[in-house]
Design a protein around this motif. Structure first.
Motif, PDB file in Angstrom:
ATOM      1  N   ARG A   1      45.199  14.345  83.858  1.00  9.47           N
ATOM      2  CA  ARG A   1      45.446  12.905  83.954  1.00  9.47           C
ATOM      3  C   ARG A   1      46.375  12.418  82.839  1.00  9.47           C
ATOM      4  O   ARG A   1      46.252  11.287  82.370  1.00  9.47           O
ATOM      5  CB  ARG A   1      44.120  12.148  83.913  1.00  9.47           C
ATOM      6  N   SER A   2      47.309  13.271  82.420  1.00  7.20           N
ATOM      7  CA  SER A   2      48.177  12.921  81.298  1.00  7.20           C
ATOM      8  C   SER A   2      49.069  11.726  81.619  1.00  7.20           C
ATOM      9  O   SER A   2      49.328  10.897  80.755  1.00  7.20           O
ATOM     10  CB  SER A   2      49.027  14.129  80.898  1.00  7.20           C
ATOM     11  N   LYS A   3      49.542  11.654  82.854  1.00  6.63           N
ATOM     12  CA  LYS A   3      50.389  10.525  83.265  1.00  6.63           C
ATOM     13  C   LYS A   3      49.742   9.877  84.486  1.00  6.63           C
ATOM     14  O   LYS A   3      50.043  10.235  85.624  1.00  6.63           O
ATOM     15  CB  LYS A   3      51.803  10.999  83.585  1.00  6.63           C
ATOM     16  N   SER A   4      48.861   8.953  84.228  1.00  6.45           N
ATOM     17  CA  SER A   4      48.129   8.317  85.320  1.00  6.45           C
ATOM     18  C   SER A   4      48.045   6.824  85.086  1.00  6.45           C
ATOM     19  O   SER A   4      48.311   6.321  83.977  1.00  6.45           O
ATOM     20  CB  SER A   4      46.716   8.899  85.441  1.00  6.45           C
ATOM     21  N   GLU A   5      47.711   6.116  86.115  1.00  2.00           N
ATOM     22  CA  GLU A   5      47.454   4.686  86.012  1.00  2.00           C
ATOM     23  C   GLU A   5      46.252   4.343  86.884  1.00  2.00           C
ATOM     24  O   GLU A   5      45.918   5.076  87.820  1.00  2.00           O
ATOM     25  CB  GLU A   5      48.669   3.876  86.443  1.00  2.00           C
TER      26      GLU A   5
ATOM     27  N   TYR B   1      50.382   3.933  95.487  1.00  2.00           N
ATOM     28  CA  TYR B   1      50.993   4.383  94.226  1.00  2.00           C
ATOM     29  C   TYR B   1      52.356   5.020  94.494  1.00  2.00           C
ATOM     30  O   TYR B   1      53.345   4.711  93.809  1.00  2.00           O
ATOM     31  CB  TYR B   1      50.061   5.380  93.526  1.00  2.00           C
ATOM     32  N   PHE B   2      52.435   5.913  95.472  1.00  2.00           N
ATOM     33  CA  PHE B   2      53.700   6.576  95.779  1.00  2.00           C
ATOM     34  C   PHE B   2      54.669   5.623  96.467  1.00  2.00           C
ATOM     35  O   PHE B   2      55.878   5.682  96.236  1.00  2.00           O
ATOM     36  CB  PHE B   2      53.440   7.808  96.643  1.00  2.00           C
ATOM     37  N   LYS B   3      54.138   4.737  97.317  1.00  2.00           N
ATOM     38  CA  LYS B   3      55.004   3.749  97.976  1.00  2.00           C
ATOM     39  C   LYS B   3      55.722   2.882  96.958  1.00  2.00           C
ATOM     40  O   LYS B   3      56.911   2.559  97.108  1.00  2.00           O
ATOM     41  CB  LYS B   3      54.148   2.900  98.920  1.00  2.00           C
ATOM     42  N   ASP B   4      55.025   2.488  95.917  1.00  2.00           N
ATOM     43  CA  ASP B   4      55.623   1.638  94.882  1.00  2.00           C
ATOM     44  C   ASP B   4      56.684   2.360  94.079  1.00  2.00           C
ATOM     45  O   ASP B   4      57.415   1.726  93.310  1.00  2.00           O
ATOM     46  CB  ASP B   4      54.531   1.116  93.936  1.00  2.00           C
ATOM     47  N   ARG B   5      56.784   3.666  94.236  1.00  2.14           N
ATOM     48  CA  ARG B   5      57.824   4.457  93.585  1.00  2.14           C
ATOM     49  C   ARG B   5      58.913   4.872  94.560  1.00  2.14           C
ATOM     50  O   ARG B   5      59.680   5.802  94.305  1.00  2.14           O
ATOM     51  CB  ARG B   5      57.199   5.693  92.907  1.00  2.14           C
TER      52      ARG B   5
ATOM     53  N   GLY C   1      58.619  -1.989  95.889  1.00  2.54           N
ATOM     54  CA  GLY C   1      58.608  -0.534  95.788  1.00  2.54           C
ATOM     55  C   GLY C   1      59.633   0.175  96.634  1.00  2.54           C
ATOM     56  O   GLY C   1      60.122   1.236  96.273  1.00  2.54           O
ATOM     57  N   GLY C   2      59.935  -0.378  97.810  1.00  2.00           N
ATOM     58  CA  GLY C   2      60.949   0.218  98.664  1.00  2.00           C
ATOM     59  C   GLY C   2      60.511   1.418  99.464  1.00  2.00           C
ATOM     60  O   GLY C   2      61.314   2.023 100.176  1.00  2.00           O
ATOM     61  N   GLY C   3      59.243   1.790  99.381  1.00  2.00           N
ATOM     62  CA  GLY C   3      58.749   2.924 100.140  1.00  2.00           C
ATOM     63  C   GLY C   3      58.091   2.497 101.443  1.00  2.00           C
ATOM     64  O   GLY C   3      58.218   1.354 101.881  1.00  2.00           O
TER      65      GLY C   3
END
Length: 339
Positions: free
Chosen positions: A108-112, A235-239, A296-298
């Motif tokens: 979980r080093s890079k999580s939100e 989460y992925f959609k927002d990226r 997000g554009g996804g």
């Protein structure tokens, strides 16, 4: 002089168990608590505030433990959240975000953290669906193509090839940039294990995530499974990513919600489902769509699944899902057996 931490602890709201019904617990106290807040005991048992009654707080226990009357619950000040990140790709987790694939703890080093039930995006956040999702299934891609951001109901008999169809779609995305999320809702453990193994041997887990609750899990975990899947998808959609979410099976999800409602004493409606079952599943599927760059554009493409006898598909939940989704893919076991 008392430090700030001690002062906060001394002012922490608490509630005491008045009665319990299985995984439903009723508390007295917690005057400022809200729905979807988390409460906890000294032993670390966590509960989710599900309903606010005039004199009691209804809490869903997120484990199989039971609590006796008089047990103290503390307000945590936290909402029902999930830690999400790119590290989830290739992993299988339960609805609470714990690993179930035997690969050890999640990094979980890079999580939100994200709420499982955030406010829905308005129509201003959406774009027209104009890009095809290539499933790799010729009959679908040529005659009834799916669009990125669409909600398509998959409905059919038992043993009619639905899961094989869904797995083939995910396997066919290995060379695309589509992220696939498979939510196995209240399925037998053997079926979940076979699903993960099939995706692994076909190297489809490199771009896939499995969220699973088993048929032996309590109704609260089964109910939360599709919410977890949609939260990860957002989460992925927002990226800017395109995401495919398979919700297998929404009929099991509805039954779990019905059990919670009936155990809580809510008035039953048609087929004993609570009056807000349509709202609950519509709100869930409304989180799918094609979104503009300001949001997000996804895209999130949803494939909700329901298994039933096609000789009579006029039941309450199937017709609800038909009205919520954009179209339907029907599967029949007799045609599947004829190849």
């Amino acid at each position: 002089m008392m430090d700030t931490t001690q002062a906060n602890k001394s002012n922490q709201e608490v509630g005491y168990v008045v009665s319990s019904k299985g995984y439903l617990t009723y508390l007295d106290g917690l005057p400022t608590i809200k729905i979807n807040d988390l409460v906890t005991t000294e032993e670390g048992l966590t509960g989710l505030v599900h309903s606010l009654n005039p004199t009691e707080v209804e809490v869903l226990l997120l484990s199989s433990s039971t609590v006796p009357p008089g047990t103290q619950f503390k307000k945590t000040g936290k909402r029902l959240e999930l830690e999400v990140g790119d590290y989830l790709i290739g992993r299988a987790i339960n609805p609470l975000g714990l690993s179930i694939d035997g690969k050890g703890m999640l990094s979980r080093s890079k999580s939100e953290k994200r709420e499982l039930e955030p406010p829905s995006n308005s129509i201003e956040a959406r774009e027209f669906i104009s890009t095809q999702l290539v499933t790799g299934i010729p009959a679908v891609d040529t005659m009834i193509p799916l669009g990125l951001g669409q909600r398509e109901l998959v409905i059919g008999d038992a043993n009619s090839g639905i899961q094989s169809f869904l797995i083939n779609i995910i396997v066919n995305q290995k060379t695309s940039n589509l992220i696939c999320i498979y939510a196995a809702i209240g399925k037998p453990i053997s079926q979940i294990t076979n699903l993960i193994h099939t995706l692994q041997i076909n190297k489809a887990m490199d771009s896939a995530i499995v969220i699973a609750s088993s048929s032996t899990d309590g109704s609260p975990l089964i109910y939360l499974t599709p919410l977890t899947a949609m939260t990860i998808a957002e989460y992925f959609k927002d990226r800017g990513k395109d995401v495919l979410v398979v919700l297998d099976d929404c009929g099991i999800h509805a039954k779990a919600y019905r059990e919670i409602a009936l155990l809580g004493g809510r008035s039953p409606g048609r087929e004993s489902y609570p009056g807000d079952i349509f709202y609950t599943q519509a709100k869930l599927l409304e989180r799918a769509g094609k979104f503009n760059k300001n949001f997000g554009g996804g895209s999130i493409t949803a494939l909700p699944v329901i298994e039933l006898n096609l000789n009579d598909f006029t039941g309450f939940i199937p017709t609800n899902l038909m009205s919520i989704t954009d179209g339907h893919l029907l599967f029949k076991s007799n045609l599947y057996n004829k190849n």
